[in-house]
Design a protein around this motif. Structure first.
Motif, PDB file in Angstrom:
ATOM      1  N   ARG A 147       0.813  -1.200   0.096  1.00 45.14           N
ATOM      2  CA  ARG A 147      -0.049  -0.021  -0.151  1.00 45.14           C
ATOM      3  C   ARG A 147       0.897   1.213  -0.008  1.00 45.14           C
ATOM      4  O   ARG A 147       0.685   2.319  -0.678  1.00 45.14           O
ATOM      5  CB  ARG A 147      -0.923  -0.146   1.151  1.00 45.14           C
ATOM      6  N   GLU A 186      -7.363   5.901  -2.017  1.00 46.64           N
ATOM      7  CA  GLU A 186      -8.235   4.556  -1.860  1.00 46.64           C
ATOM      8  C   GLU A 186      -8.427   3.843  -3.381  1.00 46.64           C
ATOM      9  O   GLU A 186      -8.054   2.603  -3.803  1.00 46.64           O
ATOM     10  CB  GLU A 186      -9.500   4.420  -1.163  1.00 46.64           C
ATOM     11  N   ASN A 189      -5.346   2.619  -4.798  1.00 43.15           N
ATOM     12  CA  ASN A 189      -4.762   1.500  -4.273  1.00 43.15           C
ATOM     13  C   ASN A 189      -5.707   0.344  -4.887  1.00 43.15           C
ATOM     14  O   ASN A 189      -5.192  -0.741  -5.300  1.00 43.15           O
ATOM     15  CB  ASN A 189      -5.054   1.550  -2.696  1.00 43.15           C
TER      16      ASN A 189
END
Length: 259
Positions: A147, A186, A189
């Motif tokens: 991440r 997000e 990701n």
């Protein structure tokens, strides 16, 4: 101190060259020479505080030059830093008003360029270091590491930057939109997780490339998640077979078992 000042000016020369080559400005030969002369005349000459971040240091000098060029016009001043004010230079006059605005806009260009490049370069550095460590010990690969790589290497540049620029152009304060930042990171990701999966299992004729993350020993989401899910026996097999094509079917079995 003289050596530090010399390095400080080296950064100025780099920033100036970048601005003069900035494709956002369609410079003619004359306008390029004008801007270079204007910068050399107004930006250097301050107190030359040596900042830990020279780019930010020069942005402060750029900001000061912007204020002073316009302030001298409003005050009808004659000299600045021991020399005639910029607007009093031959053939300059009220063009200095536009020059002041140009100085102000340069700051945003400098910060945008170096902030984004730093984030992306930092992500690339983490990626390379993690890959190097993983070649010696796969246990170094984790979802947190994956991440971290994605956020800096992909999400900031590809997802957050375009929206952040749009917000700034609309006059918004980015500090008031931290939720936007979180959502976009997000999304970045999520995109990379999908990309990692397709790199392994995607049809090259469909995705347009032949995946090589496994062969390249990358810390992809697949191997990081596998390290989290697999048993000790599977972990041993993973260590023995990583970088080999047979690993793709092995990974598929691990994920199928945990669905």
């Amino acid at each position: 101190m003289s050596n530090l000042k010399s390095k400080f000016f080296e950064v100025y020369d780099v920033l100036k060259a970048e601005l003069l080559k900035d494709k956002a400005f369609d410079f003619t030969k004359d306008s390029c020479q004008w801007v270079e002369r204007m910068l050399d005349y107004n930006v250097p000459g301050g107190k030359y505080e040596i900042f830990l971040a020279c780019v930010l240091g020069w942005c402060i000098e750029w900001l000061q030059a912007y204020f002073l060029v316009l302030d001298d016009i409003m005050d009808n001043s004659h000299t600045r830093r021991g020399q005639p004010c910029w607007f009093r230079q031959p053939k300059v006059g009220m063009i200095a008003v536009n020059d002041g605005l140009l100085l102000r806009n340069h700051i945003g260009r400098i910060l945008k360029k170096h902030f984004v490049e730093f984030q992306t370069t930092y992500g690339q550095m983490i990626d390379l270091i993690t890959t190097h460590l993983g070649q010696k010990d796969l246990s170094k690969y984790s979802l947190d590491d994956h991440r971290r790589i994605v956020v800096y290497k992909t999400a900031f540049y590809s997802f957050y930057l375009p929206v952040a620029c749009a917000l700034l152009m609309a006059g918004e304060n980015l500090d008031n939109h931290s939720d936007v930042r979180s959502i976009l990171l997000e999304m970045g990701n999520y995109f990379q997780v999908q990309d990692d999966y397709l790199d392994c299992f995607g049809d090259p004729e469909v995705i347009g490339k032949i995946g090589t993350d496994i062969e390249d020993f990358k810390c992809s989401w697949l191997v990081a998640k596998a390290m989290e899910l697999c048993t000790e026996e599977q972990q041993k097999l993973l260590y023995e077979n990583y970088v080999q094509a047979v690993l793709k079917s092995f990974l598929a079995k691990i994920y199928k078992r945990h669905k």
